[in-house]
Motif scaffolding. Structure first.
Motif, PDB file in Angstrom:
ATOM      1  N   LYS A   1       0.837  -1.203   0.000  1.00  0.00           N
ATOM      2  CA  LYS A   1       0.000   0.000   0.000  1.00  0.00           C
ATOM      3  C   LYS A   1       0.873   1.255   0.000  1.00  0.00           C
ATOM      4  N   ALA A   2       0.373   2.289  -0.673  1.00  0.00           N
ATOM      5  CA  ALA A   2       1.105   3.554  -0.746  1.00  0.00           C
ATOM      6  C   ALA A   2       1.260   4.155   0.657  1.00  0.00           C
TER       7      ALA A   2
ATOM      8  N   SER B   1       4.378   6.790  -6.054  1.00  0.00           N
ATOM      9  CA  SER B   1       3.004   6.295  -6.034  1.00  0.00           C
ATOM     10  C   SER B   1       2.044   7.467  -5.839  1.00  0.00           C
TER      11      SER B   1
ATOM     12  N   GLU C   1      -3.071   3.939  -3.501  1.00  0.00           N
ATOM     13  CA  GLU C   1      -2.696   2.878  -4.451  1.00  0.00           C
ATOM     14  C   GLU C   1      -2.289   1.604  -3.719  1.00  0.00           C
ATOM     15  N   GLU C   2      -2.617   0.455  -4.337  1.00  0.00           N
ATOM     16  CA  GLU C   2      -2.181  -0.853  -3.853  1.00  0.00           C
ATOM     17  C   GLU C   2      -1.656  -1.652  -5.037  1.00  0.00           C
ATOM     18  N   ILE C   3      -0.553  -2.396  -4.827  1.00  0.00           N
ATOM     19  CA  ILE C   3       0.028  -3.202  -5.903  1.00  0.00           C
ATOM     20  C   ILE C   3       0.498  -4.549  -5.362  1.00  0.00           C
TER      21      ILE C   3
END
Length: 199
Positions: A25-26, A41, A45-47
């Motif tokens: 998570k950002a 980021s 945002e999540e990646i």
């Protein structure tokens, strides 16, 4: 003097990754939103880890170009990793004095100066102190006390005792080194290294 760009290795990636840490998570990172392994980021945002690794490698490639645009001599493998880690974390202009000392052949001065870059938000951070110390140690690894020309005679693994003694006699006359290890042949951040294969 311009030098040719050396590629970012998997060793570089993994070594720097462990200092960055991973966040899916950002998070706010003093001056910007960051995510994954420290890449830019935006809030919310999540990646995935795979995406974080892809972005990280892509970012390292760009910082590697910045680093090599400032270097005037080839770094040892350890020095390249250390400098790339510092440039990624601090920015290219941020460690210009460190790179200047390194270019002048003063790895010790460069390492000592690098250790001072451990502040974030005006305060010293234990994590940054540990990172700078590790980078400085890696920067110094393999650095000789003085520069000298080195010749290493690499013996084949199946060499006989007679062949070794013959080669040792020749090596002694020129005060060169003899051994069986190709790894040992590359020891030392020397400007002039020659490796000769015997027999």
């Amino acid at each position: 003097m311009e030098i040719e760009l050396l590629e970012v290795t998997e060793e570089d990636v993994q070594w720097i990754k462990r200092w960055e840490g991973y966040s899916a998570k950002a998070y706010w990172d003093y001056q910007q939103w960051s995510i994954g392994y420290g890449t830019r980021s935006f809030e919310g945002e999540e990646i995935t880890e795979n995406e974080a690794s892809r972005r990280f490698k892509e970012a390292l490639e760009k910082y590697n170009e910045i680093l090599f645009s400032k270097l005037s001599r080839y770094p040892s493998k350890g020095a390249k990793t250390a400098l790339l880690s510092a440039v990624y974390n601090l920015g290219g202009s941020g460690i210009s004095p460190v790179i200047r000392h390194y270019n002048e052949g003063n790895s010790e001065m460069a390492a000592n100066l690098l250790r001072r870059y451990h502040y974030a938000g005006g305060k010293p951070l234990p994590a940054l102190i540990a990172r700078r110390n590790a980078e400085a140690d890696r920067l110094m690894r393999g650095s000789p006390r003085v520069q000298y020309d080195r010749t290493y005679w690499l013996m084949p693994p199946d060499a006989t005792e007679k062949e070794f003694i013959q080669m040792a006699s020749e090596a002694f006359s020129t005060r060169s080194t003899i051994g069986f290890s190709a790894d040992d042949a590359g020891i030392g951040d020397l400007d002039n290294r020659n490796i000769g294969r015997s027999f």
